[in-house]
Design an enzyme around this catalytic site. Structure first.
Site, mmCIF file in Angstrom:
data_model
loop_
_atom_site.group_PDB
_atom_site.id
_atom_site.type_symbol
_atom_site.label_atom_id
_atom_site.label_comp_id
_atom_site.label_asym_id
_atom_site.label_seq_id
_atom_site.Cartn_x
_atom_site.Cartn_y
_atom_site.Cartn_z
ATOM 1 C CB SER A 226 -0.957 0.009 1.193
ATOM 2 O OG SER A 226 -0.243 0.157 2.400
ATOM 3 C CB SER B 37 -3.665 2.606 -0.239
ATOM 4 O OG SER B 37 -3.566 3.041 1.102
#
Length: 280
Positions: free
Chosen positions: A89, A238
């Site tokens: 992420s 993310s």
């Protein structure tokens, strides 16, 4: 109180410390008397000598480990704490398998396990990469980049992949070369690379997937007092404040600043070129 490693370390320190004190008060005087008798050549039976020098194994172990637990607790609670990056992420800034150090001092001194701030030293700045306790499950540490400060108006345009702070777009520079992932992050190969000029002092790389349009409602966030809006640098991969909201100040652990190791089996083990890298 979360039953995490910090809590366990506090308990071990307390228990071993009590055993150390018990040894000092009970068994150490016996050992001293045995030495004095030996110096004075006072006859004593074998049983008396064994009793004078006897220390239970658990007490001996506790007194030996107490300094170790205490020093580790101090370092981990007030100076630096290590973490490992488990996901992509924060690519390309942080890769899967990075082992990082987090500064526990920047955002104030907190009591271990209780996480209560006792000395206020500083606040996160825009652009800081921070480790924090995930608001929906504080037992899980997350790492993201601070983009919104208390009082800010934050907006993210998912079509253009542009961040707005207080109605002003954050400028970006597009890298003509597409990203080439390695190891466990190789599935990010082909993502568009951009440099985001988040503030006067912070320019950082991000990854976006221009063809991927998440069906998120157009939304603006006004950041409450003592809370922060965070995003991952891998913007389309993310789970961050766009989905679960802001990070309360009391959830902060510290600022990530250094990569001391990278271990990725999919990339053959140690990535030597990442060792000793500062985090921007």
């Amino acid at each position: 109180m979360n039953w995490d490693l910090a809590t366990i370390l506090v308990i071990l320190t307390i228990v071993s410390g009590l055993l150390w004190v018990y040894d000092k008060m009970v068994f150490a005087p016996r050992r001293q008397r045995a030495l004095e008798r030996a110096d004075l050549s006072i006859p004593s039976s074998e049983a008396e000598r064994l009793e004078a020098n006897y220390t239970p194994v658990i007490v001996d172990l506790g007194r030996s480990l107490f300094p170790v637990f205490f020093i580790v607790l101090l370092l981990r609670s007030f100076l630096v704490e290590p973490f490992r990056i488990p996901s992509g992420s924060m690519m390309p800034t942080l890769l899967i398998g990075d082992f990082i150090l987090v500064n526990k001092f920047n955002y104030g001194i907190r009591l271990p396990a209780l996480n209560t701030k006792v000395i206020d030293i500083g606040k996160p700045k825009r652009g800081d990469v921070v480790v924090f306790r995930y608001p929906e499950d504080p037992s899980i540490p997350f790492i993201k980049r601070v983009v919104g400060l208390p009082g800010d108006l934050v907006e993210y345009n998912n079509m253009r992949k542009i961040l707005y702070i207080n109605n002003e777009p954050i400028t970006q520079t597009v890298n003509e070369q597409r990203y080439v992932g390695i190891g466990a992050g190789s599935d990010m190969t082909g993502r568009e690379q951009r440099v985001e000029h988040l503030s006067d002092v912070v320019d950082h790389a991000i990854l976006v997937h221009p063809e991927r349009i998440r069906h998120l409602p157009v939304k603006k966030w006004v950041i409450p007092e003592n809370e922060y809006f965070v995003l991952g640098d891998n913007r389309d991969n993310s789970k961050d404040s766009r989905f679960w909201g802001t990070v309360p100040e009391e959830n902060l652990i510290g600022r990530a600043f250094f990569i001391w190791m990278n271990w990725d089996w999919a990339n053959g083990g140690i990535s030597w070129q990442r060792l000793g890298t500062y985090i921007n």
